[in-house]
Design a protein around this motif. Structure first.
Motif, PDB file in Angstrom:
ATOM      1  N   LEU A 200       0.835  -1.209   0.000  1.00 30.39           N
ATOM      2  CA  LEU A 200       0.000   0.000   0.000  1.00 30.39           C
ATOM      3  C   LEU A 200       0.868   1.258   0.000  1.00 30.39           C
ATOM      4  N   ALA A 201       1.938   1.243   0.786  1.00 32.01           N
ATOM      5  CA  ALA A 201       2.829   2.406   0.826  1.00 32.01           C
ATOM      6  C   ALA A 201       3.465   2.651  -0.536  1.00 32.01           C
ATOM      7  N   GLN A 202       3.918   1.587  -1.183  1.00 33.42           N
ATOM      8  CA  GLN A 202       4.528   1.730  -2.511  1.00 33.42           C
ATOM      9  C   GLN A 202       3.509   2.255  -3.517  1.00 33.42           C
ATOM     10  N   ALA A 203       2.265   1.763  -3.425  1.00 32.55           N
ATOM     11  CA  ALA A 203       1.230   2.228  -4.341  1.00 32.55           C
ATOM     12  C   ALA A 203       0.890   3.691  -4.088  1.00 32.55           C
ATOM     13  N   ALA A 204       0.826   4.088  -2.809  1.00 37.69           N
ATOM     14  CA  ALA A 204       0.480   5.476  -2.472  1.00 37.69           C
ATOM     15  C   ALA A 204       1.550   6.447  -2.977  1.00 37.69           C
ATOM     16  N   THR A 205       2.807   6.128  -2.743  1.00 38.74           N
ATOM     17  CA  THR A 205       3.872   7.018  -3.216  1.00 38.74           C
ATOM     18  C   THR A 205       3.955   7.007  -4.734  1.00 38.74           C
ATOM     19  N   GLY A 206       3.664   5.854  -5.339  1.00 37.86           N
ATOM     20  CA  GLY A 206       3.643   5.798  -6.781  1.00 37.86           C
ATOM     21  C   GLY A 206       2.566   6.681  -7.384  1.00 37.86           C
ATOM     22  N   ALA A 207       1.480   6.895  -6.620  1.00 32.55           N
ATOM     23  CA  ALA A 207       0.394   7.761  -7.084  1.00 32.55           C
ATOM     24  C   ALA A 207       0.652   9.231  -6.773  1.00 32.55           C
ATOM     25  N   GLY A 208       1.715   9.511  -6.016  1.00 28.06           N
ATOM     26  CA  GLY A 208       2.067  10.900  -5.736  1.00 28.06           C
ATOM     27  C   GLY A 208       1.981  11.328  -4.295  1.00 28.06           C
ATOM     28  N   ALA A 209       1.544  10.442  -3.390  1.00 26.34           N
ATOM     29  CA  ALA A 209       1.496  10.799  -1.973  1.00 26.34           C
ATOM     30  C   ALA A 209       2.914  10.908  -1.417  1.00 26.34           C
ATOM     31  N   VAL A 210       3.083  11.765  -0.428  1.00 26.65           N
ATOM     32  CA  VAL A 210       4.372  11.944   0.242  1.00 26.65           C
ATOM     33  C   VAL A 210       4.254  11.335   1.642  1.00 26.65           C
ATOM     34  N   ILE A 211       5.193  10.469   1.995  1.00 24.73           N
ATOM     35  CA  ILE A 211       5.194   9.816   3.306  1.00 24.73           C
ATOM     36  C   ILE A 211       6.418  10.280   4.087  1.00 24.73           C
ATOM     37  N   HIS A 212       6.178  10.588   5.355  1.00 23.36           N
ATOM     38  CA  HIS A 212       7.269  10.877   6.284  1.00 23.36           C
ATOM     39  C   HIS A 212       7.164   9.915   7.465  1.00 23.36           C
ATOM     40  N   GLU A 213       8.210   9.103   7.668  1.00 25.56           N
ATOM     41  CA  GLU A 213       8.271   8.224   8.830  1.00 25.56           C
ATOM     42  C   GLU A 213       9.027   8.922   9.955  1.00 25.56           C
ATOM     43  N   ARG A 214       8.983   8.275  11.142  1.00 22.86           N
ATOM     44  CA  ARG A 214       9.619   8.831  12.348  1.00 22.86           C
ATOM     45  C   ARG A 214       9.205  10.302  12.538  1.00 22.86           C
TER      46      ARG A 214
END
Length: 433
Positions: A200-214
């Motif tokens: 899901l994370a790979q799909a979300a970023t592939g669609a343009g979402a930006v993820i920040h961990e920690r």
């Protein structure tokens, strides 16, 4: 005490079988400084990742904040079962919501299962969907009830995926004398839960979402623009999605009063080789009818992954001891099996075991409290919140219309009162009543 850090190391997955067999995923950098987003999603489990994916596909600027790693919480630690229906059966749903709405809730749950399978396929995720979840009944009365319910679902809902099992059938399937019968739901299934979250994370970023961990969120300032503050950064967003489930803490009291974190545990045995076929004759997952549910399946390398036991305090107990006892009640032949992995996680329950969909503010939505039924429903919850954020709120509002009583005693006293209740139900399990 913050449950996010009570039993885990910052920014690390627990030492689980799932983490040991996870697909590679590079870390996402923490949030630094001030930034803007159309939607800020708080929480990197199934709910938040699904919301981020669907919003990004719709062209929204989406930023997701996760305190540890994506899939760190219950989404990366659970039994992996993708179950049918809502957490309550359709008889209960009909009493609560009426027959017409109960059918709508059933249809949403069917969509949730299909959504998991579709996302896995469409995004070539590093995970397989395995069909089949068996339900094992401890008593003859439960078997009769289960078979009657299967007939109801076939007759009134057109659901024909349930295969009844008598005592011989359940014994032949699971290699245990403990149960009187049950059924297999071939419309349900199971997945590697952490790899699904990673997909899901790979799909979300592939669609343009930006993820920040920690990027731990420690405050939210409501308004026409919502300000979300972390230790090292700040997001100003038009809309916010709360997808924190059991790790919400005090971030939003309106939700915390209705959603309770509890801990659950799983062990993984050593690879069992040819012995595995004596435990499960088919590659299905299993859950039984105890109030504190036992659930299990085989891994792809023939380990038994067995979940059971709960705790309601901050710290995890001796996990091997906690889970080994119910495992040996089902499979005494595993007394000599080595335990290679043991881990716990925090999920969230509600008073009535139905998910808590809440409009916290006009531009802030929350979904949580899946009560052990979250792989499919959390995925759908993210989609429904994405729809609502785009002005199509009918389906979100339908879920939000489910009654959600507060836990007695408020946030301060809910935990000790829950411990008393759960202790009573655990005693009933042990007494077989």
């Amino acid at each position: 005490m913050n449950l996010l850090f009570a039993n885990d190391r910052p920014g690390e997955y627990p030492a689980s079988y799932y983490a040991a067999t996870a697909a590679p995923l590079a870390e996402f950098a923490p949030l630094q400084g001030d930034t803007r987003a159309d939607v800020c999603v708080i929480g990197g489990g199934y709910t938040g990742l699904s919301a981020a994916l669907h919003l990004a596909q719709a062209g929204r600027r989406v930023l997701l904040l996760e305190a540890h790693r994506v899939g760190f919480g219950a989404s990366g630690r659970n039994g992996g079962q993708v179950g049918s229906g809502q957490r309550l059966d359709q008889d209960a749903m009909e009493r609560i919501a009426g027959v017409e709405n109960a059918r709508r809730y059933w249809a949403l749950a069917e969509e949730a299962k299909a959504l998991v399978r579709t996302l896995i396929t469409d995004h070539a995720m590093p995970v397989r969907f395995h069909p089949g979840v068996a339900h094992a009944c401890w008593s003859a009365r439960e078997v009769r009830d289960a078979h009657a319910y299967a007939e109801k679902l076939h007759r009134e809902y057109g659901y024909d995926q349930l295969e009844p099992l008598d005592r011989n059938g359940i014994r032949d399937l699971i290699g245990s004398e403990a149960y009187h019968g049950g059924e297999i739901d071939w419309g349900a299934g199971h997945v590697h839960p952490l790899n699904y979250a990673i997909g899901l994370a790979q799909a979300a970023t592939g669609a343009g979402a930006v993820i920040h961990e920690r990027s731990l969120v420690h405050s939210i300032t409501h308004g026409t623009k919502v300000v979300v503050q972390t230790d090292q950064g700040r997001v100003t967003a038009d809309q916010v999605i709360l997808a924190c489930n059991g790790y919400l803490g005090g971030l939003e009291p309106k939700v915390a009063a209705k959603v309770m974190p509890i801990n659950n545990f799983i062990v993984a045995t050593e690879p069992l080789g040819d012995r595995a076929a004596d435990l499960l004759a088919q590659p299905v997952a299993v859950a039984d009818t105890k109030f504190v549910v036992n659930y299990w399946r085989l891994s792809e390398d023939n380990r038994l992954l067995f979940g059971g036991g709960e705790s309601y305090g901050w710290a995890f107990p001796d996990i091997v001891k906690t889970v080994r006892k119910p495992m040996l009640e089902v499979y005494p032949q595993l007394r000599d099996a080595r335990i290679d992995y043991a881990w716990g996680g925090t999920l969230a329950i509600t008073m009535n075991r139905l998910p808590c969909f809440t409009r916290v503010a006009p531009n802030v939505l929350s979904a949580s409290g899946y009560s052990g039924h979250g792989v499919a429903m959390a995925t759908l919850a993210g989609k429904l919140m994405a729809e609502a954020m785009r002005g199509q709120s009918e389906r979100f509002d339908l879920m939000a219309a489910l009654p959600q009583p507060r836990f007695p005693g408020g946030v301060a006293l809910r935990w000790p009162l829950l411990v008393l209740a759960m202790t009573w139900f655990s005693l009933r399990d042990r007494l077989g009543v």
